[in-house]
Design a protein around this motif. Structure first.
Motif, PDB file in Angstrom:
ATOM      1  N   ALA A   1      16.410 -30.449 -13.013  1.00 33.21           N
ATOM      2  CA  ALA A   1      16.029 -29.080 -13.372  1.00 33.21           C
ATOM      3  C   ALA A   1      14.569 -28.791 -13.034  1.00 33.21           C
ATOM      4  O   ALA A   1      14.247 -27.690 -12.580  1.00 33.21           O
ATOM      5  CB  ALA A   1      16.289 -28.835 -14.859  1.00 33.21           C
TER       6      ALA A   1
ATOM      7  N   ALA B   1      14.421 -28.449  -9.147  1.00 34.95           N
ATOM      8  CA  ALA B   1      15.207 -27.280  -8.736  1.00 34.95           C
ATOM      9  C   ALA B   1      14.484 -25.986  -9.091  1.00 34.95           C
ATOM     10  O   ALA B   1      14.387 -25.068  -8.266  1.00 34.95           O
ATOM     11  CB  ALA B   1      16.582 -27.322  -9.392  1.00 34.95           C
ATOM     12  N   SER B   2      13.934 -25.932 -10.282  1.00 33.31           N
ATOM     13  CA  SER B   2      13.197 -24.743 -10.708  1.00 33.31           C
ATOM     14  C   SER B   2      11.971 -24.515  -9.826  1.00 33.31           C
ATOM     15  O   SER B   2      11.684 -23.382  -9.430  1.00 33.31           O
ATOM     16  CB  SER B   2      12.775 -24.905 -12.167  1.00 33.31           C
ATOM     17  OG  SER B   2      11.937 -23.858 -12.566  1.00 33.31           O
TER      18      SER B   2
ATOM     19  N   ILE C   1      16.081 -23.177  -6.697  1.00 32.28           N
ATOM     20  CA  ILE C   1      17.533 -23.337  -6.587  1.00 32.28           C
ATOM     21  C   ILE C   1      18.060 -23.847  -7.925  1.00 32.28           C
ATOM     22  O   ILE C   1      17.290 -24.238  -8.800  1.00 32.28           O
ATOM     23  CB  ILE C   1      17.947 -24.299  -5.446  1.00 32.28           C
ATOM     24  CG1 ILE C   1      17.436 -25.729  -5.685  1.00 32.28           C
ATOM     25  CG2 ILE C   1      17.479 -23.776  -4.098  1.00 32.28           C
ATOM     26  CD1 ILE C   1      17.965 -26.761  -4.704  1.00 32.28           C
ATOM     27  N   SER C   2      19.370 -23.872  -8.079  1.00 31.08           N
ATOM     28  CA  SER C   2      19.964 -24.393  -9.312  1.00 31.08           C
ATOM     29  C   SER C   2      19.918 -25.923  -9.288  1.00 31.08           C
ATOM     30  O   SER C   2      19.874 -26.528  -8.213  1.00 31.08           O
ATOM     31  CB  SER C   2      21.412 -23.923  -9.455  1.00 31.08           C
ATOM     32  OG  SER C   2      22.232 -24.562  -8.480  1.00 31.08           O
ATOM     33  N   TYR C   3      19.946 -26.519 -10.477  1.00 28.28           N
ATOM     34  CA  TYR C   3      19.941 -27.985 -10.514  1.00 28.28           C
ATOM     35  C   TYR C   3      21.241 -28.525  -9.921  1.00 28.28           C
ATOM     36  O   TYR C   3      21.267 -29.601  -9.336  1.00 28.28           O
ATOM     37  CB  TYR C   3      19.684 -28.520 -11.935  1.00 28.28           C
ATOM     38  CG  TYR C   3      20.893 -28.504 -12.851  1.00 28.28           C
ATOM     39  CD1 TYR C   3      21.770 -29.589 -12.885  1.00 28.28           C
ATOM     40  CD2 TYR C   3      21.159 -27.419 -13.659  1.00 28.28           C
ATOM     41  CE1 TYR C   3      22.872 -29.576 -13.714  1.00 28.28           C
ATOM     42  CE2 TYR C   3      22.250 -27.398 -14.487  1.00 28.28           C
ATOM     43  CZ  TYR C   3      23.109 -28.478 -14.513  1.00 28.28           C
ATOM     44  OH  TYR C   3      24.210 -28.462 -15.329  1.00 28.28           O
ATOM     45  N   GLN C   4      22.336 -27.746 -10.019  1.00 26.40           N
ATOM     46  CA  GLN C   4      23.603 -28.183  -9.423  1.00 26.40           C
ATOM     47  C   GLN C   4      23.492 -28.276  -7.895  1.00 26.40           C
ATOM     48  O   GLN C   4      24.029 -29.201  -7.285  1.00 26.40           O
ATOM     49  CB  GLN C   4      24.744 -27.223  -9.797  1.00 26.40           C
ATOM     50  CG  GLN C   4      25.078 -27.206 -11.266  1.00 26.40           C
ATOM     51  CD  GLN C   4      24.358 -26.111 -12.038  1.00 26.40           C
ATOM     52  OE1 GLN C   4      23.308 -25.625 -11.627  1.00 26.40           O
ATOM     53  NE2 GLN C   4      24.927 -25.719 -13.179  1.00 26.40           N
ATOM     54  N   GLN C   5      22.766 -27.320  -7.294  1.00 26.10           N
ATOM     55  CA  GLN C   5      22.578 -27.347  -5.838  1.00 26.10           C
ATOM     56  C   GLN C   5      21.763 -28.568  -5.439  1.00 26.10           C
ATOM     57  O   GLN C   5      22.100 -29.265  -4.480  1.00 26.10           O
ATOM     58  CB  GLN C   5      21.885 -26.063  -5.364  1.00 26.10           C
ATOM     59  CG  GLN C   5      21.703 -25.991  -3.865  1.00 26.10           C
ATOM     60  CD  GLN C   5      23.007 -25.967  -3.098  1.00 26.10           C
ATOM     61  OE1 GLN C   5      23.960 -25.311  -3.491  1.00 26.10           O
ATOM     62  NE2 GLN C   5      23.072 -26.699  -2.015  1.00 26.10           N
TER      63      GLN C   5
END
Length: 152
Positions: A28, A31-32, A36-40
């Motif tokens: 996270a 990604a932040s 992008i999202s942490y899933q990506q």
């Protein structure tokens, strides 16, 4: 060809995850930072999605490493890239911080600092000349610092 790309993406993902975890950052967090999202990001680390050059550069910046640090193990046949001797510095972001601080210095001090480092590297340690350069660098930086403070 796809098999080779899949293997490359998995290796690249493993490398990204290793660098991220060594820095103590969560999915996270990174990604932040890059938008992008942490899933990506998790898909990139798992090798399920390929990275664009732009995203690779943003991740390198977030991890405070040179992009070559991410790619070096992947591009050398033995898994030990030419820059691997600098990896401990890059893990901690010191290389990035050092470059940022170095280029923030006035040119005269940068030049003296560079001469000191090159002279020390050439001799393998601090000789009398290097001690003299260090003294000059120290006095120059103290003088510059005091004049900056007095102008504020």
């Amino acid at each position: 060809m796809d098999g080779d790309l899949d293997g490359f993406d998995r290796q690249l993902g493993d490398r990204l995850k290793a660098l991220r975890t060594r820095r103590g950052l969560s999915l996270a967090d990174v990604a932040s930072e890059i938008g992008i999202s942490y899933q990506q990001l998790q898909k990139h680390e798992a090798g399920r999605n390929s990275l664009t050059i732009h995203r690779l550069l943003r991740i390198a910046n977030a991890l405070e490493v040179d992009p070559q640090t991410i790619l070096e193990v992947l591009t050398s046949p033995d898994g030990q890239g030419e820059l691997s001797r600098f990896l401990p510095l890059q893990r901690l972001g010191e290389r990035h911080r050092l470059l940022k601080a170095y280029f923030a210095l006035p040119e005269e001090i940068r030049s003296a600092f560079l001469n000191l480092i090159e002279g020390t590297a050439d001799t393998g340690g601090l000789d009398a000349a290097a001690h003299a350069r260090l003294g000059l660098l120290w006095s120059t930086s103290r003088h510059s610092g005091s004049s900056q403070h007095s102008n504020s």
